[in-house]
Design a protein around this motif. Structure first.
Motif, PDB file in Angstrom:
ATOM      1  N   ARG A  99      -5.953  -2.023  -7.584  1.00 12.89           N
ATOM      2  CA  ARG A  99      -6.402  -3.373  -7.049  1.00 12.89           C
ATOM      3  C   ARG A  99      -5.655  -4.363  -7.816  1.00 12.89           C
ATOM      4  O   ARG A  99      -6.101  -5.522  -7.616  1.00 12.89           O
ATOM      5  CB  ARG A  99      -7.748  -3.516  -6.648  1.00 12.89           C
ATOM      6  CG  ARG A  99      -8.299  -2.474  -5.839  1.00 12.89           C
ATOM      7  CD  ARG A  99      -7.622  -2.066  -4.455  1.00 12.89           C
ATOM      8  NE  ARG A  99      -7.597  -3.177  -3.755  1.00 12.89           N
ATOM      9  CZ  ARG A  99      -6.724  -3.366  -2.576  1.00 12.89           C
ATOM     10  NH1 ARG A  99      -5.793  -2.545  -2.443  1.00 12.89           N
ATOM     11  NH2 ARG A  99      -6.915  -4.562  -2.023  1.00 12.89           N
ATOM     12  N   PRO A 101      -1.839  -4.881  11.710  1.00 12.45           N
ATOM     13  CA  PRO A 101      -0.386  -4.850  12.026  1.00 12.45           C
ATOM     14  C   PRO A 101      -0.005  -4.396  13.438  1.00 12.45           C
ATOM     15  O   PRO A 101      -0.707  -3.366  13.830  1.00 12.45           O
ATOM     16  CB  PRO A 101       0.194  -3.964  10.877  1.00 12.45           C
ATOM     17  CG  PRO A 101      -0.960  -3.554   9.945  1.00 12.45           C
ATOM     18  CD  PRO A 101      -2.139  -3.722  10.574  1.00 12.45           C
ATOM     19  N   TYR A 132     -11.542   5.104   2.215  1.00 13.81           N
ATOM     20  CA  TYR A 132     -10.023   5.238   2.398  1.00 13.81           C
ATOM     21  C   TYR A 132      -9.575   6.380   3.075  1.00 13.81           C
ATOM     22  O   TYR A 132      -8.552   6.476   3.987  1.00 13.81           O
ATOM     23  CB  TYR A 132      -9.437   5.072   1.018  1.00 13.81           C
ATOM     24  CG  TYR A 132      -7.916   5.112   0.974  1.00 13.81           C
ATOM     25  CD1 TYR A 132      -7.132   4.019   1.205  1.00 13.81           C
ATOM     26  CD2 TYR A 132      -7.419   6.412   0.569  1.00 13.81           C
ATOM     27  CE1 TYR A 132      -5.826   4.037   1.397  1.00 13.81           C
ATOM     28  CE2 TYR A 132      -6.213   6.482   0.356  1.00 13.81           C
ATOM     29  CZ  TYR A 132      -5.342   5.312   0.617  1.00 13.81           C
ATOM     30  OH  TYR A 132      -3.766   5.633   0.799  1.00 13.81           O
ATOM     31  N   PHE A 133     -10.126   7.650   2.410  1.00  7.97           N
ATOM     32  CA  PHE A 133      -9.614   8.896   2.949  1.00  7.97           C
ATOM     33  C   PHE A 133      -9.906   8.999   4.345  1.00  7.97           C
ATOM     34  O   PHE A 133      -9.011   9.465   5.093  1.00  7.97           O
ATOM     35  CB  PHE A 133     -10.023  10.092   2.299  1.00  7.97           C
ATOM     36  CG  PHE A 133      -9.220  10.188   0.825  1.00  7.97           C
ATOM     37  CD1 PHE A 133      -8.056  10.708   0.989  1.00  7.97           C
ATOM     38  CD2 PHE A 133      -9.862   9.851  -0.264  1.00  7.97           C
ATOM     39  CE1 PHE A 133      -7.282  10.702  -0.333  1.00  7.97           C
ATOM     40  CE2 PHE A 133      -9.058   9.769  -1.499  1.00  7.97           C
ATOM     41  CZ  PHE A 133      -7.806  10.289  -1.546  1.00  7.97           C
ATOM     42  N   ALA A 157     -11.353  -6.384   2.096  1.00 11.92           N
ATOM     43  CA  ALA A 157      -9.942  -6.534   1.524  1.00 11.92           C
ATOM     44  C   ALA A 157      -9.932  -6.415  -0.011  1.00 11.92           C
ATOM     45  O   ALA A 157      -8.542  -5.998  -0.423  1.00 11.92           O
ATOM     46  CB  ALA A 157      -9.630  -7.896   1.905  1.00 11.92           C
ATOM     47  N   ARG A 158     -10.845  -6.890  -0.560  1.00 15.69           N
ATOM     48  CA  ARG A 158     -10.734  -6.580  -2.181  1.00 15.69           C
ATOM     49  C   ARG A 158     -10.542  -5.326  -2.539  1.00 15.69           C
ATOM     50  O   ARG A 158     -10.106  -4.791  -3.750  1.00 15.69           O
ATOM     51  CB  ARG A 158     -12.132  -7.395  -2.878  1.00 15.69           C
ATOM     52  CG  ARG A 158     -12.104  -8.766  -2.886  1.00 15.69           C
ATOM     53  CD  ARG A 158     -10.861  -9.290  -3.749  1.00 15.69           C
ATOM     54  NE  ARG A 158     -11.271  -9.162  -4.984  1.00 15.69           N
ATOM     55  CZ  ARG A 158     -10.545  -8.738  -6.088  1.00 15.69           C
ATOM     56  NH1 ARG A 158      -9.434  -7.816  -5.701  1.00 15.69           N
ATOM     57  NH2 ARG A 158     -10.746  -8.589  -7.353  1.00 15.69           N
ATOM     58  N   VAL A 159     -11.392  -4.282  -1.683  1.00 21.47           N
ATOM     59  CA  VAL A 159     -11.470  -2.749  -2.297  1.00 21.47           C
ATOM     60  C   VAL A 159     -10.463  -1.750  -1.459  1.00 21.47           C
ATOM     61  O   VAL A 159     -10.563  -0.926  -2.101  1.00 21.47           O
ATOM     62  CB  VAL A 159     -13.113  -2.296  -2.349  1.00 21.47           C
ATOM     63  CG1 VAL A 159     -13.675  -3.196  -3.233  1.00 21.47           C
ATOM     64  CG2 VAL A 159     -13.723  -2.299  -1.078  1.00 21.47           C
ATOM     65  N   LEU A 160     -10.120  -2.132  -0.496  1.00 20.86           N
ATOM     66  CA  LEU A 160      -9.272  -1.297   0.408  1.00 20.86           C
ATOM     67  C   LEU A 160      -8.023  -1.771   0.467  1.00 20.86           C
ATOM     68  O   LEU A 160      -7.949  -3.213   0.737  1.00 20.86           O
ATOM     69  CB  LEU A 160      -9.827  -0.808   1.585  1.00 20.86           C
ATOM     70  CG  LEU A 160     -11.034  -0.192   1.540  1.00 20.86           C
ATOM     71  CD1 LEU A 160     -11.715   0.067   3.001  1.00 20.86           C
ATOM     72  CD2 LEU A 160     -10.644   1.325   1.229  1.00 20.86           C
ATOM     73  N   PRO A 161      -6.722  -1.138   0.470  1.00 26.01           N
ATOM     74  CA  PRO A 161      -5.612  -1.657   0.718  1.00 26.01           C
ATOM     75  C   PRO A 161      -5.135  -1.717   2.363  1.00 26.01           C
ATOM     76  O   PRO A 161      -6.130  -1.231   3.118  1.00 26.01           O
ATOM     77  CB  PRO A 161      -4.533  -0.415   0.332  1.00 26.01           C
ATOM     78  CG  PRO A 161      -5.504   0.777   0.571  1.00 26.01           C
ATOM     79  CD  PRO A 161      -6.815   0.411   0.050  1.00 26.01           C
ATOM     80  N   GLU A 162      -3.992  -2.564   2.727  1.00 24.77           N
ATOM     81  CA  GLU A 162      -3.915  -2.480   4.222  1.00 24.77           C
ATOM     82  C   GLU A 162      -3.106  -1.322   4.513  1.00 24.77           C
ATOM     83  O   GLU A 162      -2.547  -0.772   3.706  1.00 24.77           O
ATOM     84  CB  GLU A 162      -2.977  -3.803   4.493  1.00 24.77           C
ATOM     85  CG  GLU A 162      -3.955  -5.185   4.356  1.00 24.77           C
ATOM     86  CD  GLU A 162      -4.909  -5.095   5.273  1.00 24.77           C
ATOM     87  OE1 GLU A 162      -5.035  -4.447   6.416  1.00 24.77           O
ATOM     88  OE2 GLU A 162      -5.899  -6.070   5.367  1.00 24.77           O
ATOM     89  N   PRO A 163      -3.314  -0.575   5.731  1.00 24.56           N
ATOM     90  CA  PRO A 163      -3.909  -1.453   6.866  1.00 24.56           C
ATOM     91  C   PRO A 163      -5.340  -0.751   7.015  1.00 24.56           C
ATOM     92  O   PRO A 163      -6.247  -1.266   7.863  1.00 24.56           O
ATOM     93  CB  PRO A 163      -3.004  -0.908   8.247  1.00 24.56           C
ATOM     94  CG  PRO A 163      -2.677   0.432   7.702  1.00 24.56           C
ATOM     95  CD  PRO A 163      -2.313   0.355   6.226  1.00 24.56           C
ATOM     96  N   TRP A 220     -13.686   4.606  -1.676  1.00 23.88           N
ATOM     97  CA  TRP A 220     -12.618   5.990  -1.792  1.00 23.88           C
ATOM     98  C   TRP A 220     -12.770   6.756  -0.548  1.00 23.88           C
ATOM     99  O   TRP A 220     -11.861   7.416   0.106  1.00 23.88           O
ATOM    100  CB  TRP A 220     -12.833   6.738  -3.015  1.00 23.88           C
ATOM    101  CG  TRP A 220     -12.293   6.003  -4.291  1.00 23.88           C
ATOM    102  CD1 TRP A 220     -12.026   4.567  -4.281  1.00 23.88           C
ATOM    103  CD2 TRP A 220     -11.602   6.792  -5.511  1.00 23.88           C
ATOM    104  NE1 TRP A 220     -11.509   4.342  -5.604  1.00 23.88           N
ATOM    105  CE2 TRP A 220     -11.273   5.521  -6.097  1.00 23.88           C
ATOM    106  CE3 TRP A 220     -11.433   7.938  -5.915  1.00 23.88           C
ATOM    107  CZ2 TRP A 220     -10.592   5.806  -7.461  1.00 23.88           C
ATOM    108  CZ3 TRP A 220     -10.993   8.274  -7.147  1.00 23.88           C
ATOM    109  CH2 TRP A 220     -10.366   7.113  -7.889  1.00 23.88           C
ATOM    110  N   SER A 253      -6.408  -8.928  12.308  1.00 19.25           N
ATOM    111  CA  SER A 253      -5.483  -8.725  11.112  1.00 19.25           C
ATOM    112  C   SER A 253      -4.547  -7.130  11.281  1.00 19.25           C
ATOM    113  O   SER A 253      -3.928  -7.168  10.209  1.00 19.25           O
ATOM    114  CB  SER A 253      -5.929  -8.820   9.688  1.00 19.25           C
ATOM    115  OG  SER A 253      -7.267  -8.258   9.806  1.00 19.25           O
ATOM    116  N   SER A 260       0.781  -1.207   0.293  1.00 22.17           N
ATOM    117  CA  SER A 260      -0.010  -0.164  -0.013  1.00 22.17           C
ATOM    118  C   SER A 260       0.964   1.176  -0.006  1.00 22.17           C
ATOM    119  O   SER A 260       0.359   2.396  -0.384  1.00 22.17           O
ATOM    120  CB  SER A 260      -0.948   0.123   1.361  1.00 22.17           C
ATOM    121  OG  SER A 260      -1.506  -1.218   1.453  1.00 22.17           O
TER     122      SER A 260
END
Lengths: 283, 452
Positions: free
Chosen positions: A83, B219, B429-430, B196-202, B426, B217, A75
């Motif tokens: 993705r 970190p 995410y922000f 998990a498919r549409v957002l990055p980690e963490p 999105w 999960s 990331s």
């Protein structure tokens, strides 16, 4: 005033979100378009994971570290809305290289998987293979002489394995390759041991960057090999205080004697390099 | 005097449970106290002395507290397994709880056919789910305690007395356990994999924690940041998150269902959600409170909140008396709720300087009173105080409800198709990046927390 705000709040949130989204798209368009090749040696603890981002905007991930730590690292070097990873190269099916790839396959769209075809009884590897089948990815067994075109003018030449050995030791069938972009070159070695180093000594392996084999273990990085590669920059992907005692002291001394810059992921975190085809800058 | 009886019963019972966990009086002593209290009560009726009646009620419930703990404490390994403890054995059973996935291992609770619960520590892969029927072979042993943590007692509170470390496991079937729980956990799994498919980690893990309490999960360095600045409560699904979810749920139902129906579905929804969220002591306490407040139809009124809190605490200790001493999550969440109810009226004057806009003052007051209430316990358990809890909580909490909203929408819509989730993910995410950034910013300020 307050009532007015309460009444129209949902509308403002919605409009605000749209505005934000538009801003991000434009930011992304300007920010991520470039003519450089980025190679990121990710900090995944004791293990290997290297993300290559070509100027043609293809992403290739070599190995995935031992566990899902690789996800948070990805990331940091990929835009959040991306993705997909175009290809994965698995050097060999050991825990510290394949473990994290399971979660990568689950979460990203992956088109190609390159490996040597070596088998292992590891549960992570079984899960990895299961996902490749379930998601209909294309699996390619690589051999010496193959060239993988990565887009944007970059390519990966497979140096090893030359012949497939039926061996318990998965290091014997290690995928080793040279990544070339313009006049710059990266030698990516996985856990290659001395025996394999001798096999490619006479190839054109004189490279700017060397990923030091097997986390700096004493079974790798022989004197004659280092001389043949004569890198300016060496990177050791290794976990802090790992139980194997990597990297080996004598290897570190050998490297510092012949290489200008040595980076370790356990000391400086992820090591990210950019190549414009002529020079390599470490960010 | 008689109006104080419910309070006396709860207090006496809790005191009984608590003392028994330390002193092990045993059941004859409990019986003696109960008999004495009965005589005392009869005597007080004759003499009409109110204080005596009160004391007898207190003693009576104290005796029952001891008795309840004694019954729980007597539970142990079944007679079938007793003779083979310490040996290498082959056992069959089903996975009776959601697998607890750590960085490099997974913990499973195996319930054998004789009803024993065994902790299995195993590799991350292959993955197992709730209800899977397994055949395991390995050394059956009693858990070891660490130097500073009574691990054995911690497991024993859930009737787990034995463990197997890295046994050989073979899956022989599925469909064990409760069908409802299994279906709910399947939904949760789908939801989390959608995120998990549409957002990055963490970010994906963070939103999973925020909305359904999936902490597994995150970190470890990020969890450490959250702990350091005292905002960890939002990712372990505290009463605060449950209340947001319950209110949203109730609001949605209330808009088109008649009152009685919506109350029924609202409570059912809270119960199902508690199971889905893993039914930890913290989640259950918050859910019982949320349900009672919801039924009372007066969320926020102090008197009902008090009743709800004590009723929830009493029911939980009655069900499992051991959580009173061995479940830190329950203790922290109960104390925080006590702080919200009893301390916040007194602290209101300290936060007058905060603006009322965006509920900033409300959050500030809540943070201050909850943090002060849990301070002694936190000090004893972690030996550290965060000094920047108040600003960190304020900056994060104002955005939590809207983050939960967009996060939940992205997880659910990603289930249909990842592209459908794009606008929601999105925004999520922000918002989540902002919250993670605030936490790491405050955690990295020197002296943000003091260790002892």
């Amino acid at each position: 005033m307050r009532k007015f705000f309460e009444k129209y709040q949902p509308r403002y949130i919605f409009l605000g979100s749209l505005f934000l989204a538009a801003a991000v798209v434009w930011f992304a368009v300007f920010h991520f378009e470039n003519d450089r090749l980025v190679v990121a040696f990710l900090n995944v603890g004791q293990g290997d994971a290297i993300l290559i981002n070509t100027s043609g905007d293809q992403q290739i991930l070599i190995d995935g570290g031992p566990n899902k730590q690789v996800l948070a690292e990805l990331s940091k070097v990929m835009p959040f809305y991306d993705r997909s990873i175009d290809a994965i190269i698995l050097t060999h099916p050991h825990q510290d290289h394949v473990g994290g790839l399971v979660e990568v396959l689950k979460r990203y769209d992956v088109d190609f998987v390159f490996d040597s075809g070596d088998g292992a009884s590891l549960a992570e590897f079984a899960e990895f293979n299961k996902l490749i089948k379930e998601k209909n990815m294309k699996e390619v067994k690589v051999r010496r002489g193959m060239r993988i075109l990565l887009g944007g003018g970059a390519y990966f030449d497979v140096l090893l394995p030359d012949v497939f050995l039926d061996s318990e030791n998965q290091h014997q069938n290690m995928v080793v390759g040279r990544l070339t972009y313009g006049n710059t070159c990266f030698l990516l070695t996985g856990d290659m041991e001395r025996e394999q180093e001798f096999k490619i000594l006479n190839d054109d392996i004189d490279c700017d960057v060397l990923k030091v084999g097997h986390h700096g273990s004493k079974t790798s990085s022989s004197e004659s090999f280092l001389k043949a590669v004569s890198p300016e920059i060496a990177v050791i992907q290794v976990g802090a205080k790992n139980r194997y005692g990597h990297p080996y002291q004598a290897v570190l001394e050998r490297l510092s004697a012949s290489v200008a810059q040595v980076f370790r992921t356990d000391v400086s975190g992820a090591v990210i390099m950019e190549s414009d085809g002529r020079d390599i800058i470490v960010k | 005097m008689r109006r104080a009886f419910p309070a006396l019963i709860i207090f006496g019972f809790a005191l009984g449970v608590f003392s028994e966990s330390f002193f092990a009086f045993g059941w004859p002593f409990a019986l003696l106290i109960i008999i004495v209290s009965v005589f005392l009560y009869i005597f007080s009726r004759f003499k009409e002395v109110g204080v005596l009646a009160a004391i007898s009620v207190l003693l009576f419930s104290f005796g029952f507290g001891i008795l309840r703990y004694e019954i729980k404490d007597n539970a142990s390994v079944s007679s079938e397994l007793q003779p083979i403890v310490g040996q290498k054995v082959l056992l069959e059973g089903f996975v009776s709880d959601e697998p607890d996935e750590r960085e490099n291992s997974t913990r499973l609770i195996l319930k054998t056919n004789d009803g024993d619960k065994i902790l299995l520590v195993t590799n991350r892969y292959p993955e197992f789910s709730y209800g899977d029927i397994l055949e395991v072979s390995g050394a059956l042993k009693e858990p070891d305690s660490f130097s500073d943590f009574d691990y054995k007692a911690y497991l024993a509170k859930d009737d787990i007395f034995l463990e197997m470390v890295f046994p050989e496991i073979e899956k022989v079937g599925s469909g064990g356990g409760s069908k409802i729980k299994s279906a709910l956990l399947e939904i949760k799994k789908k939801y989390l994999s959608g995120l998990a498919r549409v957002l990055p980690e963490p970010n994906a893990s963070f939103i999973g924690g925020l909305t359904v309490g999936a902490r597994k999960s995150m970190p470890s360095d990020i969890l450490e940041n959250f702990r350091k600045v005292g905002v960890i409560h939002i990712v372990v699904l505290s009463g605060y998150n449950i209340t947001i979810i319950a209110r949203a749920f109730a609001g949605a139902l209330g808009s088109f269902l008649p009152r009685i129906l919506s109350a029924f579905f609202g409570v059912a929804g809270i119960i199902l959600f508690a199971i889905l969220a893993g039914a930890s002591a913290t989640v259950i306490r918050a859910s019982i409170m949320a349900a009672i407040l919801y039924l009372a139809g007066s969320a926020g009124r102090v008197y009902q909140a008090k009743i709800a809190l004590f009723a929830a605490g009493f029911l939980m200790i009655l069900y499992n008396p051991k959580i009173l001493r061995f479940d830190l999550g329950f203790q922290l969440s109960f104390l925080a709720a006590l702080g919200l109810i009893y301390l916040s009226p007194h602290f209101a004057r300290f936060v007058k300087w905060l603006p009322q806009r965006f509920k900033i003052r409300e959050y500030g007051l809540a943070t201050l009173s909850a943090q002060i209430a849990v301070l002694p316990l936190l000090l004893q358990n972690t030996n550290s105080i965060s000094l920047l809890t108040l600003p960190a909580n304020l900056l994060i909490l104002i955005f939590v409800p809207i983050t939960m909203f967009f996060g939940a929408l992205s997880g659910v819509s990603a289930w249909v198709h990842p592209w459908l989730a794009v606008p929601f993910s999105w925004v999520a995410y922000f918002l989540s990046s902002y919250e993670l950034m605030v936490a790491s910013f405050f955690a990295n300020i020197p002296f943000s927390s003091i260790n002892f």
